[in-house]
Design a protein around this motif. Structure first.
Motif, short mmCIF file in Angstrom:
data_model
loop_
_atom_site.label_atom_id
_atom_site.label_comp_id
_atom_site.label_asym_id
_atom_site.label_seq_id
_atom_site.Cartn_x
_atom_site.Cartn_y
_atom_site.Cartn_z
N UNK A 151 1.49 -13.23 -38.56
CA UNK A 151 1.16 -13.85 -39.70
C UNK A 151 0.60 -15.38 -39.17
N UNK A 152 -0.21 -15.77 -40.31
CA UNK A 152 -0.97 -17.20 -39.77
C UNK A 152 -0.08 -18.32 -40.40
N UNK A 153 1.10 -18.09 -41.30
CA UNK A 153 1.91 -19.34 -41.82
C UNK A 153 2.06 -20.49 -40.80
N UNK A 154 2.68 -19.96 -39.75
CA UNK A 154 3.09 -20.89 -38.56
C UNK A 154 1.85 -21.58 -37.87
N UNK A 155 1.00 -20.92 -37.97
CA UNK A 155 -0.28 -21.61 -37.13
C UNK A 155 -0.92 -22.50 -38.14
N UNK A 156 -1.08 -22.33 -39.63
CA UNK A 156 -1.43 -23.23 -40.51
C UNK A 156 -0.26 -24.48 -40.56
N UNK A 157 0.99 -24.31 -40.59
CA UNK A 157 1.66 -25.31 -40.55
C UNK A 157 1.83 -26.03 -39.29
N UNK A 158 1.37 -25.65 -38.22
CA UNK A 158 1.49 -26.34 -37.04
C UNK A 158 0.19 -27.05 -36.82
N UNK B 106 7.98 -28.20 -32.44
CA UNK B 106 8.33 -29.33 -31.74
C UNK B 106 7.61 -29.32 -30.18
N UNK B 107 7.31 -28.08 -29.71
CA UNK B 107 6.32 -28.34 -28.39
C UNK B 107 4.97 -28.65 -28.64
N UNK B 108 4.31 -28.18 -29.75
CA UNK B 108 3.11 -28.85 -29.96
C UNK B 108 3.14 -30.28 -29.93
N UNK B 109 3.93 -30.81 -30.86
CA UNK B 109 4.05 -32.30 -30.99
C UNK B 109 4.20 -32.84 -29.64
N UNK B 110 5.16 -32.37 -28.80
CA UNK B 110 5.36 -33.06 -27.52
C UNK B 110 4.28 -33.00 -26.67
N UNK B 111 3.46 -31.74 -26.62
CA UNK B 111 2.32 -31.62 -26.00
C UNK B 111 1.28 -32.64 -26.31
N UNK C 251 -2.09 -32.36 -36.69
CA UNK C 251 -2.93 -33.20 -37.39
C UNK C 251 -2.29 -34.59 -37.54
N UNK C 252 -1.08 -34.60 -38.06
CA UNK C 252 -0.19 -35.63 -38.43
C UNK C 252 -0.11 -36.72 -37.26
N UNK C 253 -0.10 -36.06 -35.91
CA UNK C 253 0.20 -36.76 -34.74
C UNK C 253 -1.08 -37.79 -34.36
#
Ligand code: SF4
Ligand code: SF4
Length: 304
Positions: free
Chosen positions: A201-208, A170-175, A213-215
């Motif tokens: 782990x890298x799963x959060x990074x890849x999901x983020x 949510x932070x990333x999308x707001x930024x 990218x969707x934004x």
């Protein structure tokens, strides 16, 4: 509402590797990762830290006199700091005539930072540059960062955010709503190796990265290319496949060849820099990385 002030460990003028044009790069302290090759070990901690450079020390003892806590001791091998007693007050650094002792980490208000940023506007305008928020991890300071991004946006200053991608989605999308460009680090596609060399782990990074990218925001993927760590064909193929399948506008990729300029920084913090398994990648490997990306329809280059 005024946000809590994070610590900044560096403000770099005339930067040409942190986005387009001439940039001012602001480095936040604090990072959730602990990459073994990190070029900015002073960025990992959220707190102010004392740095000591033995080769600059002239043995004058001014720091010892200045310390009210008897935490600063002068021995045959130079200054030793008693971590139990040290209050990280900075009096020793102020007293040091040779900059052998320095403090890393200073808080600034948004207004103070904007004052510094605004002085660079003529350079931004001439070069198509702007400000880059880096670290450490800027996502650890999202409310403060959003205030800064908003203030820069009001003055039409180009804003880039350099991130490991490890933070709240949510932070990333707001930024993303307030930023013009993301410099997004990708290191290793294998989850176990990612954990081994970065601590997470890298799963959060890849999901983020997918969420970002969707934004539709502009993304430049940055890959620190390190021989012996992530320059193998399998890792690069997986990376290119993942990036090519992202939604939205296609990100570009930049491969940043490993260098060991940080080796002098670790002793200043009393830490060991262990990059024995890592080396500078050869030009063939760098070209191979670019070619693999091209095979997946991606634009890639070497350097920032
Ligand atoms: S930072 Fe303050 S407490 Fe720590 S060694 Fe220096 S003067 Fe002493
Ligand atoms: S004040 Fe600076 S130069 Fe003098 S002993 Fe302390 S660290 Fe060394």
């Amino acid at each position: 509402m005024t946000q809590p002030q994070p610590l900044i460990f560096d403000i770099k003028r005339y930067s040409i590797n942190d986005g387009p044009g001439i940039r001012l790069t602001i480095f936040f302290k604090g990072c959730p990762l602990s990459c073994r090759w990190c070029h900015n070990p002073e960025s990992l901690s959220m707190r102010t830290q004392k740095l000591y450079t033995r080769s600059k020390c002239i043995g004058c003892g001014e720091c010892v006199k200045a310390c009210q806590n008897q935490a600063c001791l002068l021995g045959k091998g130079g200054i030793v700091t008693d971590a139990e007693r040290c209050q990280v007050c900075g009096a020793c650094a102020e007293a040091c005539p040779s900059l052998a002792t320095e403090m890393s980490g200073r808080s600034y208000s948004v207004a103070e930072l904007m004052g510094i940023i605004e002085k660079e506007i003529p350079f931004f305008d001439q070069s198509g540059g702007g400000v880059t928020f880096s670290g450490g991890e800027p996502l650890m300071h999202t409310p403060f960062l959003l205030e800064l991004l908003n203030a820069c946006g009001e003055q039409q200053i180009h804003r880039a955010v350099d991130t490991s991608g490890y933070g709240k989605t949510t932070d990333l999308v707001a930024i993303a709503e307030q930023a013009d460009l993301f410099l997004f680090d990708l290191k290793l596609m294998d989850a176990e190796r990612h954990r081994e060399f970065t601590g997470v782990d890298n799963s959060l990074i890849l999901d983020n990265l997918k969420a970002l990218a969707t934004t539709g925001v502009q993304i430049e993927i940055r890959v620190p290319l390190i021989a012996g760590l992530n320059d193998d064909r399998q890792n690069l193929e997986q990376m290119a496949t993942f990036v090519a399948q992202l939604p939205g506008p296609r990100p570009t990729l930049s491969f940043l060849p490993f260098h060991n300029i940080a080796e002098n920084k670790y002793p200043k913090l009393g830490q060991i820099y262990d990059v024995s398994e890592m080396a500078v990648p050869g030009t063939e490997r760098l070209q191979q990385a670019v070619d693999i990306c091209a095979d997946h329809g991606l634009i890639a280059s070497v350097g920032g």
